[in-house]
Design a protein around this motif. Structure first.
Motif, PDB file in Angstrom:
ATOM      1  N   VAL A 294       0.846  -1.196   0.000  1.00 56.26           N
ATOM      2  CA  VAL A 294       0.000   0.000   0.000  1.00 56.26           C
ATOM      3  C   VAL A 294       0.880   1.244   0.000  1.00 56.26           C
ATOM      4  O   VAL A 294       0.670   2.188  -0.766  1.00 56.26           O
ATOM      5  CB  VAL A 294      -0.952  -0.005   1.224  1.00 56.26           C
ATOM      6  CG1 VAL A 294      -1.753   1.294   1.276  1.00 56.26           C
ATOM      7  CG2 VAL A 294      -1.877  -1.200   1.184  1.00 56.26           C
ATOM      8  N   GLY A 295       1.909   1.224   0.872  1.00 52.57           N
ATOM      9  CA  GLY A 295       2.836   2.354   0.895  1.00 52.57           C
ATOM     10  C   GLY A 295       3.694   2.409  -0.353  1.00 52.57           C
ATOM     11  O   GLY A 295       3.977   3.496  -0.872  1.00 52.57           O
ATOM     12  N   GLY A 296       4.107   1.232  -0.856  1.00 50.65           N
ATOM     13  CA  GLY A 296       4.928   1.198  -2.050  1.00 50.65           C
ATOM     14  C   GLY A 296       4.224   1.794  -3.250  1.00 50.65           C
ATOM     15  O   GLY A 296       4.813   2.589  -4.008  1.00 50.65           O
ATOM     16  N   PHE A 297       2.969   1.431  -3.440  1.00 47.43           N
ATOM     17  CA  PHE A 297       2.197   1.977  -4.563  1.00 47.43           C
ATOM     18  C   PHE A 297       1.949   3.468  -4.369  1.00 47.43           C
ATOM     19  O   PHE A 297       1.881   4.225  -5.337  1.00 47.43           O
ATOM     20  CB  PHE A 297       0.881   1.222  -4.708  1.00 47.43           C
ATOM     21  CG  PHE A 297       0.980  -0.035  -5.529  1.00 47.43           C
ATOM     22  CD1 PHE A 297       0.346  -0.143  -6.746  1.00 47.43           C
ATOM     23  CD2 PHE A 297       1.718  -1.117  -5.085  1.00 47.43           C
ATOM     24  CE1 PHE A 297       0.434  -1.301  -7.514  1.00 47.43           C
ATOM     25  CE2 PHE A 297       1.824  -2.285  -5.823  1.00 47.43           C
ATOM     26  CZ  PHE A 297       1.185  -2.379  -7.047  1.00 47.43           C
ATOM     27  N   ALA A 298       1.797   3.889  -3.114  1.00 40.72           N
ATOM     28  CA  ALA A 298       1.511   5.304  -2.840  1.00 40.72           C
ATOM     29  C   ALA A 298       2.689   6.203  -3.189  1.00 40.72           C
ATOM     30  O   ALA A 298       2.499   7.397  -3.447  1.00 40.72           O
ATOM     31  CB  ALA A 298       1.140   5.490  -1.367  1.00 40.72           C
ATOM     32  N   THR A 299       3.903   5.645  -3.231  1.00 41.08           N
ATOM     33  CA  THR A 299       5.058   6.479  -3.585  1.00 41.08           C
ATOM     34  C   THR A 299       5.019   6.928  -5.039  1.00 41.08           C
ATOM     35  O   THR A 299       5.596   7.958  -5.390  1.00 41.08           O
ATOM     36  CB  THR A 299       6.381   5.716  -3.344  1.00 41.08           C
ATOM     37  OG1 THR A 299       6.465   4.610  -4.258  1.00 41.08           O
ATOM     38  CG2 THR A 299       6.469   5.212  -1.908  1.00 41.08           C
ATOM     39  N   GLY A 300       4.364   6.137  -5.892  1.00 45.91           N
ATOM     40  CA  GLY A 300       4.335   6.470  -7.315  1.00 45.91           C
ATOM     41  C   GLY A 300       5.663   6.223  -8.011  1.00 45.91           C
ATOM     42  O   GLY A 300       5.810   6.572  -9.192  1.00 45.91           O
ATOM     43  N   ASN A 301       6.621   5.603  -7.316  1.00 45.53           N
ATOM     44  CA  ASN A 301       7.939   5.340  -7.888  1.00 45.53           C
ATOM     45  C   ASN A 301       7.947   3.954  -8.520  1.00 45.53           C
ATOM     46  O   ASN A 301       7.667   2.951  -7.856  1.00 45.53           O
ATOM     47  CB  ASN A 301       8.999   5.428  -6.785  1.00 45.53           C
ATOM     48  CG  ASN A 301      10.404   5.280  -7.323  1.00 45.53           C
ATOM     49  OD1 ASN A 301      10.805   4.207  -7.753  1.00 45.53           O
ATOM     50  ND2 ASN A 301      11.162   6.374  -7.300  1.00 45.53           N
ATOM     51  N   ALA A 302       8.287   3.886  -9.802  1.00 43.92           N
ATOM     52  CA  ALA A 302       8.215   2.624 -10.536  1.00 43.92           C
ATOM     53  C   ALA A 302       9.156   1.576  -9.957  1.00 43.92           C
ATOM     54  O   ALA A 302       8.815   0.385  -9.889  1.00 43.92           O
ATOM     55  CB  ALA A 302       8.528   2.856 -12.010  1.00 43.92           C
TER      56      ALA A 302
END
Length: 416
Positions: A294-302
């Motif tokens: 959830v946090g990983g996707f929220a970063t928007g970093n590929a």
């Protein structure tokens, strides 16, 4: 089981052909996944329909899994595999002429029937062709499955990025490989020595009382893993692309390949460890990485998203592989078919149901809004498997049998 005479034994190349066939089956299942966003844009249908298309595959695959084993025991592996490849080709033909989302449903159902049969009968045929390599066949099969998915997803996504007939050429290439395998199957000798001597019968799914606690633990862990996989193959590619603000299907293909390659590596590395331990580590890790996602996707970093889904894929490989091995090590020999039938019925239910619910949520709200909710629920389901094992599944003082990698394939092949 009677032995085949030297003149009737399968040719030396049969083993390799069967492995390529197993790889092709999973590759065929993965080709549409990076393309769903293009189909949705072309025909303007909601996310829920994407999950319906995916679920149609799983619904018929379980039917093929249940009936193809008994059919191959009675009539031989080769005839069932020939029919399975023809079903693959029929599904690919429908994809090539698709003029709307209804065509995709039909194509996926045809492919699901063929792939379900290939998974069961191809795995059984490997053991028939080379029983002395049984200890390695499971590992080879796991690698073939995941590499096939990864290659198909990346290849399709790369082609789609070029814009050069992405909804046509991947299926055509897959069909050409399938035609070559069809010819090889036609000239391959029947590998099953008891074909024609076994009465036809479909096992009634049921679980003996003495292993029900172990079964519940295993099916919850495997079900949670397959729920994650279902969303990964249907909506997660587009969710990841939206989160990273990357247009086109290529990044979605990278996501699928990251999951499957990490799963393959995890299954190979963990094959010699006790299955219960592997399953518990996998369930716990998958819960943690789903929440971290959830946090990983929220970063928007590929890069962060790719690493996150790779970690989820590794945990998925441990959770499913460990759960399956933990169960199959203790099934009474005379009940294997019935237990594995129940296992796959529930596992495919776990694959289909959450995927459809996520599709409904993504249609009513948005895919990026519903994904965190799904991640939390998947984590809870994974942790519930750990709780069940603590309460019901542990047998104090009994050392766990370490199962060879091939045993999972052998038991799956005996689901019929």
């Amino acid at each position: 089981m009677q032995a085949l005479s030297p003149g009737r034994r399968p040719q030396p190349w049969s083993y390799g052909v069967l492995l390529v066939l197993l790889m092709l089956g999973q590759a065929t299942s993965a080709i549409p996944s990076p393309l769903y966003s293009l189909y949705a844009e072309k025909w303007d249908y909601p996310p829920f329909l994407t999950t319906v298309i995916f679920a149609a595959y799983g619904a018929v695959a379980v039917v093929a899994i249940l009936v193809s084993g008994p059919l191959s025991d009675r009539y031989g592996r080769r005839p069932v595999l020939l029919v399975a490849v023809l079903l693959l080709l029929a599904g690919l033909a429908v994809f090539l002429v698709a003029a709307g989302p209804g065509y995709l449903v039909v194509a996926r159902m045809l492919n699901g029937l063929g792939i379900g049969a290939i998974v069961v009968v191809g795995g059984a045929a490997l053991l028939d062709v080379s029983p002395e390599r049984a200890a390695r066949s499971g590992t080879f099969t796991a690698i073939a499955f995941n590499v096939g998915i990864a290659v198909a997803a990346l290849g399709t996504a790369a082609l789609a990025r070029t814009g050069f007939h992405p909804l046509f050429l991947p299926y055509l290439a897959d069909a050409l490989i399938a035609l070559v395998l069809l010819v090889l199957l036609l000239v391959m000798r029947e590998p099953h020595p008891s074909a024609g001597a076994v009465p036809l019968g479909i096992p009634r799914p049921q679980v003996p009382r003495e292993i029900r606690g172990r079964f519940v633990f295993s099916v919850i862990g495997a079900g949670a893993a397959w729920a994650v996989l279902g969303v990964c193959f249907s909506l997660e590619p587009s969710i990841a692309s939206h989160a990273a603000d990357i247009d086109g299907p290529f990044f979605g293909g990278v996501v699928i390949a990251s999951v499957t390659l990490a799963a393959a590596l995890a299954q190979v590395v963990s094959a010699r460890f006790p299955a219960r331990t592997v399953a518990l580590v996998g369930d716990t890790s998958l819960a943690v990485f789903m929440l971290a996602g959830v946090g990983g996707f929220a970063t928007g970093n590929a890069v962060v998203i790719t690493v996150t889904v790779a970690l989820q894929g590794g945990a998925y490989g441990l959770a499913f592989g460990g759960s399956l091995r933990h169960l199959t090590a203790h099934i009474p020999a005379e009940r294997r078919g019935a237990v594995m039938s129940m296992f796959y019925l529930l596992a495919y239910g776990a694959l289909i149901t959450p995927t459809l619910l996520v599709g409904i949520g993504a249609t009513l709200w948005s895919d990026t809004a519903i994904f965190p909710v799904f991640s939390v629920l998947a984590a809870v389901l994974c942790l519930s498997a750990v709780v069940v094992e603590r309460v019901l599944g542990r047998r104090e003082g009994q050392p766990e049998q370490v199962l060879t990698p091939a045993a999972g394939v052998r038991e799956a092949s005996e689901a019929g």
